[in-house]
Motif scaffolding. Structure first.
Motif, PDB file in Angstrom:
ATOM      1  N   LYS A   1       0.826  -1.200   0.000  1.00 33.44           N
ATOM      2  CA  LYS A   1       0.000   0.000   0.000  1.00 33.44           C
ATOM      3  C   LYS A   1       0.863   1.254   0.000  1.00 33.44           C
ATOM      4  O   LYS A   1       0.558   2.235  -0.680  1.00 33.44           O
ATOM      5  N   GLU A   2       1.950   1.225   0.778  1.00 34.77           N
ATOM      6  CA  GLU A   2       2.866   2.373   0.853  1.00 34.77           C
ATOM      7  C   GLU A   2       3.484   2.666  -0.508  1.00 34.77           C
ATOM      8  O   GLU A   2       3.542   3.809  -0.960  1.00 34.77           O
TER       9      GLU A   2
ATOM     10  N   MET B   1       3.651   5.654  -5.850  1.00 29.90           N
ATOM     11  CA  MET B   1       3.544   5.649  -7.302  1.00 29.90           C
ATOM     12  C   MET B   1       2.408   6.550  -7.778  1.00 29.90           C
ATOM     13  O   MET B   1       2.561   7.317  -8.731  1.00 29.90           O
ATOM     14  N   ASP B   2       1.260   6.470  -7.109  1.00 32.16           N
ATOM     15  CA  ASP B   2       0.116   7.305  -7.483  1.00 32.16           C
ATOM     16  C   ASP B   2       0.411   8.785  -7.269  1.00 32.16           C
ATOM     17  O   ASP B   2       0.006   9.637  -8.068  1.00 32.16           O
TER      18      ASP B   2
ATOM     19  N   ARG C   1       0.550  12.431  -9.624  1.00 25.57           N
ATOM     20  CA  ARG C   1      -0.049  13.714  -9.255  1.00 25.57           C
ATOM     21  C   ARG C   1       0.970  14.847  -9.287  1.00 25.57           C
ATOM     22  O   ARG C   1       0.651  15.974  -9.670  1.00 25.57           O
ATOM     23  N   MET C   2       2.211  14.555  -8.900  1.00 25.58           N
ATOM     24  CA  MET C   2       3.220  15.609  -8.800  1.00 25.58           C
ATOM     25  C   MET C   2       3.981  15.844 -10.095  1.00 25.58           C
ATOM     26  O   MET C   2       4.419  16.965 -10.366  1.00 25.58           O
ATOM     27  N   THR C   3       4.188  14.803 -10.894  1.00 25.41           N
ATOM     28  CA  THR C   3       5.044  14.941 -12.084  1.00 25.41           C
ATOM     29  C   THR C   3       4.347  14.597 -13.394  1.00 25.41           C
ATOM     30  O   THR C   3       4.876  14.903 -14.462  1.00 25.41           O
TER      31      THR C   3
ATOM     32  N   MET D   1       0.640  -3.243  -9.526  1.00 29.61           N
ATOM     33  CA  MET D   1       0.404  -1.904  -9.006  1.00 29.61           C
ATOM     34  C   MET D   1       0.325  -0.857 -10.117  1.00 29.61           C
ATOM     35  O   MET D   1       0.185   0.325  -9.841  1.00 29.61           O
ATOM     36  N   GLY D   2       0.449  -1.306 -11.357  1.00 32.95           N
ATOM     37  CA  GLY D   2       0.288  -0.381 -12.478  1.00 32.95           C
ATOM     38  C   GLY D   2       1.553   0.211 -13.041  1.00 32.95           C
ATOM     39  O   GLY D   2       1.493   1.135 -13.867  1.00 32.95           O
TER      40      GLY D   2
END
Length: 301
Positions: A160-161, A166-167, A171-173, A199-200
């Motif tokens: 989960k961490e 990764m998610d 959002r940031m880059t 996890m994609g």
């Protein structure tokens, strides 16, 4: 593509060659993240080695001795791969609280200057002061590419961490982190690869780093390492094919970090409240136990 072709493409890369030009970016910043001892510093040395001519590996970045030791890298050290590409060795992490995660995202967003020591803070005010300092000399012109280094000798401690990280990179880059699995000869890199795919993760490359003891260049090993840099540049070119605004991107990263710091502060207060409540209940329980002993004490003795 052969190693020589990959090397030439990397060395000749220019942001000006993008479909819409550089759009205000002057440098590609390859941001390395990962748990302490998983091979970030060795990876930097390997990248420098395969881009340089010769058979002598120079230990530009200091590497740790083992995966259980403390972090060797506490400063955001930068290493130029070319005139346009810089790799940053960010501070490694182990188990973290919310504020330490915020520090990690401050590194990712380039709010901590290159060359500055990264201290794991646990204070809302200190984090806000750091963000205010970043506003004095904002860095708009670095195109950030996140790269996550993970050793094949370790199992994922908290999926989960990692998934959240990764998610948040997206959002940031605007990019999923490139996953680099190190020490593939020593661990089950196929299983780690599978977990990251679930996890994609879009790009996962397993490698064996070059070291002072194991430095003879081979075709496959060199190609794997060069391919990571090449894939990063492909991501940059793809994103530059869309309309970009470096200042707007910087502001969006700042908004994300502000929200995250606020959330971390709330979590800290809630945790303190829970501990105080547990302590209060424990004191009440002990008081009740003492009262019971008092009332049942045989006074006739």
């Amino acid at each position: 593509m052969e190693p020589s072709q990959l090397r030439q493409k990397i060395l000749s890369f220019s942001l000006d060659d993008g479909p819409r030009g550089n759009q205000g970016y002057s440098r590609v910043l390859l941001q390395l993240f990962g748990y302490t001892g998983h091979g970030k510093s060795c990876f930097i040395n390997s990248c420098k080695y395969v881009l340089e001519e010769g058979e002598t590996l120079t230990p530009y970045a200091k590497a740790g001795d083992n995966e259980d030791g403390g972090a060797v890298t506490t400063i955001r050290n930068a290493y130029d791969l070319t005139e346009n590409i810089t790799m940053v060795d960010n501070r490694g992490y182990n188990a973290m609280n919310s504020f330490q995660r915020a520090e990690m995202y401050a590194q990712l967003g380039n709010f901590i200057p290159v060359g500055e020591e990264v201290e794991w803070m646990d204070d809302y005010t200190a984090m806000m002061h750091r963000l205010e300092d970043a506003e004095l000399n904002p860095n708009y012109s670095d195109f950030i590419v996140p790269i996550l280094i993970y050793s094949a000798t370790c199992s994922l401690p908290d999926r989960k961490e990692v998934q959240t990280f990764m998610d948040n990179c997206i959002r940031m880059t605007g990019l999923y982190p490139i996953i680099v699995i190190t020490k593939k000869k020593s661990g089950d890199f196929i299983e780690i690869d599978k977990q990251f795919k679930l996890m994609g993760a879009e790009v996962i490359i397993a490698i064996e780093n070059y070291t002072n003891e194991d430095y003879i260049k081979t075709h496959g090993r060199t190609k794997d390492i060069l391919m990571i840099i090449h894939k990063a540049l492909e991501d940059v070119t793809f994103r530059l094919g869309q309309e970009r605004n470096p200042r707007r991107d910087w502001v969006q990263r700042k908004k994300f970090l502000l929200e995250y710091i606020h959330k971390a502060d709330q979590e800290k207060k809630e945790e303190q409240w829970r501990r105080e409540e547990e302590r209060r209940r424990e004191e009440e329980r002990r008081r009740e136990e003492r009262n019971k002993k008092f009332w049942f004490w045989p006074f006739w003795k």
